[in-house]
Motif scaffolding. Structure first.
Motif, mmCIF file in Angstrom:
data_model
loop_
_atom_site.group_PDB
_atom_site.id
_atom_site.type_symbol
_atom_site.label_atom_id
_atom_site.label_comp_id
_atom_site.label_asym_id
_atom_site.label_seq_id
_atom_site.Cartn_x
_atom_site.Cartn_y
_atom_site.Cartn_z
ATOM 1 N N CYS A 1 15.600 47.618 40.589
ATOM 2 C CA CYS A 1 16.604 46.622 40.242
ATOM 3 C C CYS A 1 17.901 47.308 39.837
ATOM 4 O O CYS A 1 17.882 48.351 39.177
ATOM 5 C CB CYS A 1 16.091 45.737 39.103
ATOM 6 N N ALA A 2 19.003 46.732 40.239
ATOM 7 C CA ALA A 2 20.317 47.176 39.783
ATOM 8 C C ALA A 2 20.951 46.012 39.038
ATOM 9 O O ALA A 2 21.136 44.935 39.608
ATOM 10 C CB ALA A 2 21.192 47.596 40.961
ATOM 11 N N LEU A 3 21.250 46.209 37.755
ATOM 12 C CA LEU A 3 21.896 45.178 36.960
ATOM 13 C C LEU A 3 23.294 45.650 36.575
ATOM 14 O O LEU A 3 23.456 46.740 36.041
ATOM 15 C CB LEU A 3 21.088 44.845 35.704
ATOM 16 N N ILE A 4 24.276 44.803 36.848
ATOM 17 C CA ILE A 4 25.673 45.152 36.595
ATOM 18 C C ILE A 4 26.219 44.241 35.507
ATOM 19 O O ILE A 4 26.309 43.023 35.687
ATOM 20 C CB ILE A 4 26.513 45.010 37.876
ATOM 21 N N CYS A 5 26.543 44.825 34.369
ATOM 22 C CA CYS A 5 27.099 44.058 33.252
ATOM 23 C C CYS A 5 28.583 43.807 33.476
ATOM 24 O O CYS A 5 29.247 44.536 34.202
ATOM 25 C CB CYS A 5 26.886 44.811 31.944
ATOM 26 N N GLY A 6 29.081 42.780 32.799
ATOM 27 C CA GLY A 6 30.493 42.433 32.933
ATOM 28 C C GLY A 6 31.325 42.994 31.802
ATOM 29 O O GLY A 6 30.835 43.669 30.909
ATOM 30 N N GLY A 7 32.602 42.684 31.855
ATOM 31 C CA GLY A 7 33.538 43.136 30.842
ATOM 32 C C GLY A 7 34.959 42.987 31.343
ATOM 33 O O GLY A 7 35.192 42.824 32.550
ATOM 34 N N ILE A 8 35.904 43.033 30.435
ATOM 35 C CA ILE A 8 37.299 42.900 30.828
ATOM 36 C C ILE A 8 37.709 44.042 31.758
ATOM 37 O O ILE A 8 38.592 43.893 32.596
ATOM 38 C CB ILE A 8 38.196 42.864 29.575
ATOM 39 N N GLY A 9 37.043 45.184 31.616
ATOM 40 C CA GLY A 9 37.358 46.328 32.460
ATOM 41 C C GLY A 9 37.244 46.049 33.943
ATOM 42 O O GLY A 9 37.976 46.616 34.756
ATOM 43 N N LEU A 10 36.330 45.156 34.349
ATOM 44 C CA LEU A 10 36.161 44.841 35.762
ATOM 45 C C LEU A 10 37.349 44.053 36.305
ATOM 46 O O LEU A 10 37.568 44.000 37.510
ATOM 47 C CB LEU A 10 34.871 44.057 35.981
ATOM 48 N N TYR A 11 38.096 43.401 35.414
ATOM 49 C CA TYR A 11 39.310 42.697 35.824
ATOM 50 C C TYR A 11 40.502 43.657 35.874
ATOM 51 O O TYR A 11 41.279 43.646 36.820
ATOM 52 C CB TYR A 11 39.638 41.569 34.840
ATOM 53 N N ASN A 12 40.632 44.461 34.826
ATOM 54 C CA ASN A 12 41.809 45.316 34.691
ATOM 55 C C ASN A 12 41.751 46.583 35.521
ATOM 56 O O ASN A 12 42.768 47.195 35.802
ATOM 57 C CB ASN A 12 42.007 45.703 33.216
ATOM 58 N N ASN A 13 40.536 46.967 35.903
ATOM 59 C CA ASN A 13 40.384 48.202 36.672
ATOM 60 C C ASN A 13 39.438 47.935 37.839
ATOM 61 O O ASN A 13 38.239 47.762 37.648
ATOM 62 C CB ASN A 13 39.828 49.311 35.771
ATOM 63 N N LYS A 14 39.976 47.896 39.038
ATOM 64 C CA LYS A 14 39.182 47.582 40.227
ATOM 65 C C LYS A 14 38.443 48.809 40.765
ATOM 66 O O LYS A 14 37.761 48.728 41.780
ATOM 67 C CB LYS A 14 40.087 47.006 41.327
ATOM 68 N N THR A 15 38.577 49.943 40.070
ATOM 69 C CA THR A 15 37.955 51.178 40.541
ATOM 70 C C THR A 15 36.451 51.010 40.709
ATOM 71 O O THR A 15 35.864 51.506 41.666
ATOM 72 C CB THR A 15 38.227 52.333 39.551
ATOM 73 N N PHE A 16 35.816 50.271 39.776
ATOM 74 C CA PHE A 16 34.363 50.112 39.842
ATOM 75 C C PHE A 16 33.963 49.037 40.834
ATOM 76 O O PHE A 16 33.159 49.270 41.741
ATOM 77 C CB PHE A 16 33.809 49.769 38.458
ATOM 78 N N SER A 17 34.505 47.817 40.666
ATOM 79 C CA SER A 17 34.066 46.694 41.501
ATOM 80 C C SER A 17 34.382 46.911 42.983
ATOM 81 O O SER A 17 33.647 46.426 43.850
ATOM 82 C CB SER A 17 34.703 45.384 41.017
ATOM 83 N N ASP A 18 35.474 47.619 43.290
ATOM 84 C CA ASP A 18 35.849 47.870 44.684
ATOM 85 C C ASP A 18 35.418 49.255 45.170
ATOM 86 O O ASP A 18 35.761 49.659 46.284
ATOM 87 C CB ASP A 18 37.362 47.736 44.856
ATOM 88 N N SER A 19 34.658 49.965 44.337
ATOM 89 C CA SER A 19 34.260 51.321 44.692
ATOM 90 C C SER A 19 33.324 51.342 45.901
ATOM 91 O O SER A 19 32.398 50.549 46.004
ATOM 92 C CB SER A 19 33.560 51.985 43.504
ATOM 93 N N GLU A 20 33.579 52.269 46.816
ATOM 94 C CA GLU A 20 32.712 52.424 47.984
ATOM 95 C C GLU A 20 31.339 52.923 47.558
ATOM 96 O O GLU A 20 30.319 52.535 48.144
ATOM 97 C CB GLU A 20 33.350 53.404 48.969
ATOM 98 N N ILE A 21 31.286 53.755 46.523
ATOM 99 C CA ILE A 21 30.011 54.271 46.022
ATOM 100 C C ILE A 21 29.161 53.127 45.469
ATOM 101 O O ILE A 21 27.973 53.008 45.785
ATOM 102 C CB ILE A 21 30.251 55.335 44.927
ATOM 103 N N VAL A 22 29.771 52.274 44.651
ATOM 104 C CA VAL A 22 29.059 51.129 44.083
ATOM 105 C C VAL A 22 28.633 50.176 45.190
ATOM 106 O O VAL A 22 27.486 49.711 45.227
ATOM 107 C CB VAL A 22 29.949 50.385 43.064
#
Length: 286
Positions: free
Chosen positions: A75-96
């Motif tokens: 299972c992969a669980l991804i928690c939220g946070g304001i960081g996902l709005y202000n920094n697209k590095t994680f949510s748009d990451s090719e690795i992720v």
């Protein structure tokens, strides 16, 4: 207290989900994109680490995501946070995106909490949630989550989910809600963290338990535990966080409520074994 960080995750989301998975017998690996310790998007009192003496250390001993193989996880669980709005590095990451996409196509469980769903709306993953039922915050709740007075609809998660041809289910604002659609589990908001992890665990336990992270004896014990609780979990009508007044001190406290056909049970948290039971048929209290 820790410093306020607008690029982090919600502490309560990662904390509650972590202990639910541990209670179910799973090994939990915390990973970040850069391998650095987890940072949070708000002030977190040191007293919050009372849940586990070593929890703060666990959040510092993270793994580098690109060094992990989806084949080794259930299972992969991804928690939220304001960081996902202000920094697209994680949510748009090719690795992720590649990691989540491969996990999904291997039949593994993908779970997200609150704004963590933005990761599933990335270019590498948006196709896996098309026509899926997804629990998301409505625009008013999302604005509150981001500490904004108002939010543009075009920037909201609801809009992005609908644009992706997925089904956005908002349910009641500020109430916990989880949707399970195949191997996709989504928790609407921070209050849904514990329930999201529990539902993800149930999906795992109801399938063939062949986890590479569980020994044969652990797997056998989990199967027995799941068989014992099958009838019980099927009876659950609803569950989530409520405010409950204590019997003696008359103080309002946050409690986890589980409703069954013949009884209501409250716990201090989703994994607490101590309970207060109200039987609906004879009004007996335990």
């Amino acid at each position: 207290e820790e410093n306020v960080n607008q690029q982090g995750v919600r502490f309560d989301e990662i904390c509650e989900s972590f202990f639910v998975f541990k209670e179910c017998g799973f090994q939990v690996i915390i990973s970040t994109l850069d391998g650095n310790p987890v940072c949070f998007d708000e002030v977190v009192p040191k007293s919050s680490f009372r849940f586990c003496h070593n929890f703060h250390n666990l959040l510092s001993e993270t793994s580098l995501l690109k060094e992990l193989s989806p084949n080794n996880f259930d299972c992969a669980l991804i928690c939220g946070g304001i960081g996902l709005y202000n920094n697209k590095t994680f949510s748009d990451s090719e690795i992720v995106g590649n990691f989540v996409n491969e996990m999904y196509h291997l039949g593994k469980v993908i779970a997200t909490i609150s704004s963590g769903i933005l990761t599933l709306l990335g270019p590498k993953t948006c196709h896996i949630i098309k026509n899926k039922n997804l629990a998301v915050m409505d625009i008013e709740e999302e604005a509150h989550y981001l500490k904004l007075e108002k939010m543009d609809y075009e920037n909201s998660i609801v809009f992005k989910v609908k644009q992706n041809e997925s089904i956005a289910i908002t349910d009641l604002a500020y109430c916990s809600h989880v949707e399970v659609d195949g191997n996709i589990v989504t928790g609407k908001n921070t209050y849904s963290a514990g329930m999201c992890a529990k539902q993800a665990s149930r999906v795992l336990l109801s399938s063939t338990i062949s986890s590479p992270l569980l020994s044969q004896s652990q797997s056998h014990n989990l199967k027995n535990k799941n068989n014992e609780n099958t009838d019980l979990t099927k009876q659950i009508i609803s569950e989530g966080w409520i405010e409950k007044k204590s019997r003696y001190l008359q103080v309002w406290r946050r409690r986890w409520l589980v409703i069954y056909p013949n009884r209501i049970v409250t716990y201090a948290n989703p994994i607490d074994k101590r309970s207060h039971i109200i039987f609906l048929n004879n009004n007996n209290n335990n």
